[in-house]
Structure formats: structure tokens, C-alpha cells
Design a protein around this motif. Structure first.
Motif, PDB file in Angstrom:
ATOM      1  N   ASP A 107       0.897  -1.152   0.000  1.00 50.41           N
ATOM      2  CA  ASP A 107       0.000   0.000   0.000  1.00 50.41           C
ATOM      3  C   ASP A 107       0.937   1.203   0.000  1.00 50.41           C
ATOM      4  O   ASP A 107       1.744   1.349   0.922  1.00 50.41           O
ATOM      5  CB  ASP A 107      -0.882  -0.034   1.253  1.00 50.41           C
ATOM      6  CG  ASP A 107      -2.078   0.894   1.139  1.00 50.41           C
ATOM      7  OD1 ASP A 107      -2.658   0.982   0.043  1.00 50.41           O
ATOM      8  OD2 ASP A 107      -2.434   1.530   2.150  1.00 50.41           O
ATOM      9  N   GLU A 144      -4.446   7.251  -1.302  1.00 54.69           N
ATOM     10  CA  GLU A 144      -3.161   6.999  -0.629  1.00 54.69           C
ATOM     11  C   GLU A 144      -2.576   8.290  -0.061  1.00 54.69           C
ATOM     12  O   GLU A 144      -1.947   8.277   1.010  1.00 54.69           O
ATOM     13  CB  GLU A 144      -2.186   6.334  -1.601  1.00 54.69           C
ATOM     14  CG  GLU A 144      -2.651   4.988  -2.140  1.00 54.69           C
ATOM     15  CD  GLU A 144      -2.842   3.927  -1.057  1.00 54.69           C
ATOM     16  OE1 GLU A 144      -2.578   4.206   0.137  1.00 54.69           O
ATOM     17  OE2 GLU A 144      -3.258   2.807  -1.405  1.00 54.69           O
ATOM     18  N   ARG A 201      -4.067   8.819   3.215  1.00 51.56           N
ATOM     19  CA  ARG A 201      -3.437   8.014   4.250  1.00 51.56           C
ATOM     20  C   ARG A 201      -2.169   8.704   4.761  1.00 51.56           C
ATOM     21  O   ARG A 201      -1.935   8.761   5.967  1.00 51.56           O
ATOM     22  CB  ARG A 201      -3.112   6.610   3.730  1.00 51.56           C
ATOM     23  CG  ARG A 201      -2.326   5.801   4.739  1.00 51.56           C
ATOM     24  CD  ARG A 201      -2.132   4.361   4.375  1.00 51.56           C
ATOM     25  NE  ARG A 201      -1.212   3.747   5.333  1.00 51.56           N
ATOM     26  CZ  ARG A 201      -0.930   2.461   5.389  1.00 51.56           C
ATOM     27  NH1 ARG A 201      -1.482   1.616   4.541  1.00 51.56           N
ATOM     28  NH2 ARG A 201      -0.087   1.994   6.294  1.00 51.56           N
ATOM     29  N   GLU A 233      -1.745   9.949   8.669  1.00 51.48           N
ATOM     30  CA  GLU A 233      -0.705   9.368   9.515  1.00 51.48           C
ATOM     31  C   GLU A 233       0.372  10.368   9.897  1.00 51.48           C
ATOM     32  O   GLU A 233       1.349  10.012  10.576  1.00 51.48           O
ATOM     33  CB  GLU A 233      -0.094   8.158   8.808  1.00 51.48           C
ATOM     34  CG  GLU A 233      -1.082   7.015   8.657  1.00 51.48           C
ATOM     35  CD  GLU A 233      -0.500   5.795   7.957  1.00 51.48           C
ATOM     36  OE1 GLU A 233       0.648   5.893   7.458  1.00 51.48           O
ATOM     37  OE2 GLU A 233      -1.198   4.768   7.908  1.00 51.48           O
ATOM     38  N   ARG A 253     -13.296   8.955   0.751  1.00 52.38           N
ATOM     39  CA  ARG A 253     -12.023   8.315   0.399  1.00 52.38           C
ATOM     40  C   ARG A 253     -12.339   7.057  -0.414  1.00 52.38           C
ATOM     41  O   ARG A 253     -13.337   6.378  -0.166  1.00 52.38           O
ATOM     42  CB  ARG A 253     -11.232   7.947   1.660  1.00 52.38           C
ATOM     43  CG  ARG A 253      -9.858   7.382   1.343  1.00 52.38           C
ATOM     44  CD  ARG A 253      -9.057   7.037   2.582  1.00 52.38           C
ATOM     45  NE  ARG A 253      -7.729   6.556   2.210  1.00 52.38           N
ATOM     46  CZ  ARG A 253      -7.137   5.491   2.741  1.00 52.38           C
ATOM     47  NH1 ARG A 253      -7.736   4.796   3.698  1.00 52.38           N
ATOM     48  NH2 ARG A 253      -5.944   5.122   2.325  1.00 52.38           N
ATOM     49  N   GLY A 269     -10.030   7.824  11.069  1.00 53.25           N
ATOM     50  CA  GLY A 269      -8.935   7.212  11.801  1.00 53.25           C
ATOM     51  C   GLY A 269      -8.863   7.804  13.189  1.00 53.25           C
ATOM     52  O   GLY A 269      -9.190   8.986  13.383  1.00 53.25           O
ATOM     53  N   VAL A 287      -8.604   2.430  12.156  1.00 53.36           N
ATOM     54  CA  VAL A 287      -9.240   3.115  11.031  1.00 53.36           C
ATOM     55  C   VAL A 287     -10.488   2.353  10.624  1.00 53.36           C
ATOM     56  O   VAL A 287     -10.582   1.128  10.798  1.00 53.36           O
ATOM     57  CB  VAL A 287      -8.286   3.281   9.836  1.00 53.36           C
ATOM     58  CG1 VAL A 287      -7.137   4.202  10.204  1.00 53.36           C
ATOM     59  CG2 VAL A 287      -7.756   1.946   9.362  1.00 53.36           C
TER      60      VAL A 287
END
Length: 286
Positions: A133, A165, A168, A172, A227, A242, A261
Motif C-alpha cells: 500500500d 493513498e 493516508r 498518519e 475516500r 482514523g 481506522v
């Protein structure tokens, strides 16, 4: 009893073949991973500044200012990259929950934004599904493969997969919070006293997430209203959340060590990743 002997010999042969495929698949997967990580490093660009100065916070929404003051140490070097390891469980079920154990390694770059997540999900004894990923040079990557050889699906490119992506990476950023500072590519817009909207532009990819801050002023959660969720090979825009917890001081910063998540479906939340950081190593600007 001849049939029994032949049957046992066949089972042994299948076991040897499966073991050989597993070893070969692991080797092939390592080569793929190395290629992605090499591409990630090649896209790296230098940071404009090297240290955190609280003076840059003056125009940010109040909850964002409080977050940086709580999470960062004045004068500390900015994060250029992170190496992480995780373990936890991954929900493989669609209609019902089917949690499987996973372990993973992840490489992150903060400028240009990108990451490579290399995970192994144990579907059954001796049956690993290896997963890439990633977000590399403006492209998204999703590739799960049994033993690292037999692809379950493969998605790579721009558009929806890249946006998902990039979301993400932004979600994070609680692990590399200096990447959220002004001048690092993220802009902030106020919402209320406990939340703000973060927007990231990377080339032709522009995405936004709502960040929610807890009573301790640290990032408690993030949310995307749409998303890309992969459903039977198609990417379906879906609300996504998340949550981060168990903050500890690492590299002079407060960062979360556990998270969860979930997709937010009409029938309710569907968590699909629950993990904890088991190793964390930073690379800082000189």
C-alpha cells in the motif's frame, strides 16, 4: 495400502512445493518492495527550513496552534523520513467481520510526501497475503498477493487511487507532525475550537482531511468525507475515519503508538485496521 503410500507421498510433495513457492514468493516480494522504496527515495526533495520555530504558528487556527505547542519541542529538527514497524489485526470481511493478524514495515518521506507500507496478513497457517500500500511520486499503489506471487488485485496510478493513498499519508502525519507545519505543504482552515481542515497539494493531487483534537490538544482523529474504498475491484468514495491514541514522546515529539481506522457505512462504522507501532526510527533535517 499402496494407495495410502501414494497419497502420503503426494501430500509431502505438495507441502514441499508450497514451501518452495513461499520462499520464492518472499524473495520476489522483497525485490518489489526494494523497488518501491528506491522510487520513494528518488522522489525526495529538500526541506525549506530545518528546525521548528513556534513563531510560524501565529496565523494558524487555535486548535492547530495548541497541537503544535503540545506535540513539538521548540528548535527541534524537522522530520525528513520515518521507518516504522507495526503489528495488529486487519478485517478481511465484507458482509461480516473476519479479523486476521498482520505485521508490517513502513517507510515514509515527508518531502515529497510519500510512503511504502509492506504488510503480511496471515490468512491461515502457511498462507500469507503480502500487501503493498503506497504513495510514491504522486501515484497510488495497492497490491495484495498470496505468497507474494498470486495477485488478488492490482491498482496503480493517479486519480482516485492516488488521492486515497495521499489521504493516508496526511492522516498518519501524527507520526511525523513537523510535516504539518506551515511551509511544509499543508494548509489549515478553521472549523471550531476542537477541529480544523488540513489540505495537502502534491502535484496534481489535492486532498483535505478534518483533524479533531482531544482535551490534551493532541490529534484524536481524522476524517475524510469521501475516500476511495475498493469494492469488488471498483473504487467507491466512502466516508473514512482514523483514531490515534497512546501518545508517547519519540524524537522530542509526542506521537501516537496505537490506532484504528474504519469506513463509515450507512449501517454504521466498519473498522478494518487496528494496530500499534512496535518500532520507530526518525531521520531529521541537518
Amino acid at each position: 495400502m499402496t494407495w495410502l503410500k501414494w497419497g502420503l507421498a503426494g501430500l509431502v510433495g505438495l507441502g514441499v512445493l508450497w514451501a518452495a513457492l513461499s520462499v520464492y514468493g518472499g524473495w520476489r516480494w522483497q525485490q518489489r518492495t526494494a523497488g518501491l522504496v528506491s522510487d520513494l527515495a528518488a522522489a525526495r526533495s529538500p526541506l525549506r527550513v530545518s528546525r521548528y520555530d513556534p513563531a510560524v504558528l501565529v496565523d494558524l487556527p487555535p486548535p492547530v496552534q495548541r497541537f503544535f505547542k503540545a506535540a513539538l519541542t521548540p528548535g527541534q529538527p524537522l522530520v525528513t523520513g520515518v521507518s516504522l514497524a507495526h503489528d495488529g489485526t486487519f478485517n478481511m470481511g465484507e458482509a461480516s467481520d473476519n479479523w486476521k493478524v498482520f505485521a508490517s514495515q513502513q517507510e515514509v518521506e515527508t518531502s515529497r510526501p510519500g510512503f511504502v507500507w509492506n504488510g503480511t496478513i496471515r490468512m491461515a497457517p502457511g498462507v500469507p497475503v503480502r500487501v503493498h500500500d503506497a504513495y510514491v511520486a504522486g501515484e497510488g499503489v495497492l497490491l495484495p498477493a498470496i505468497l507474494g506471487l498470486f495477485k488478488l488485485t492490482e491498482m496503480r496510478g493517479r486519480g482516485a487511487i492516488a488521492q486515497g493513498e495521499a489521504m493516508r499519508w496526511l492522516a498518519e502525519a501524527a507520526w511525523y507532525p513537523t510535516a504539518l507545519l506551515p511551509g511544509q505543504g499543508v494548509t489549515w482552515s478553521p472549523i471550531d475550537d476542537r477541529s480544523a481542515l488540513a489540505t495537502l497539494t502534491d502535484g496534481d493531487v489535492t486532498i483535505s482531511l478534518t483533524f479533531r483534537f482531544g482535551a490534551d490538544d493532541l490529534i484524536a482523529g481524522v476524517r475524510a468525507e469521501a475516500r476511495g474504498r475498493t469494492v469488488v475491484g471498483a473504487v467507491v468514495p466512502t466516508p473514512w475515519e482514523g483514531r490515534w491514541s497512546d501518545y508517547q514522546r519519540q524524537g522530542g515529539m509526542l506521537v501516537p503508538m496505537t490506532g484504528e481506522v474504519a469506513w463509515v457505512l450507512p449501517e454504521g462504522e466498519k473498522p478494518y485496521w487496528r494496530g500499534r507501532v512496535t518500532a520507530l526510527s526518525y531521520r531529521f533535517a541537518d
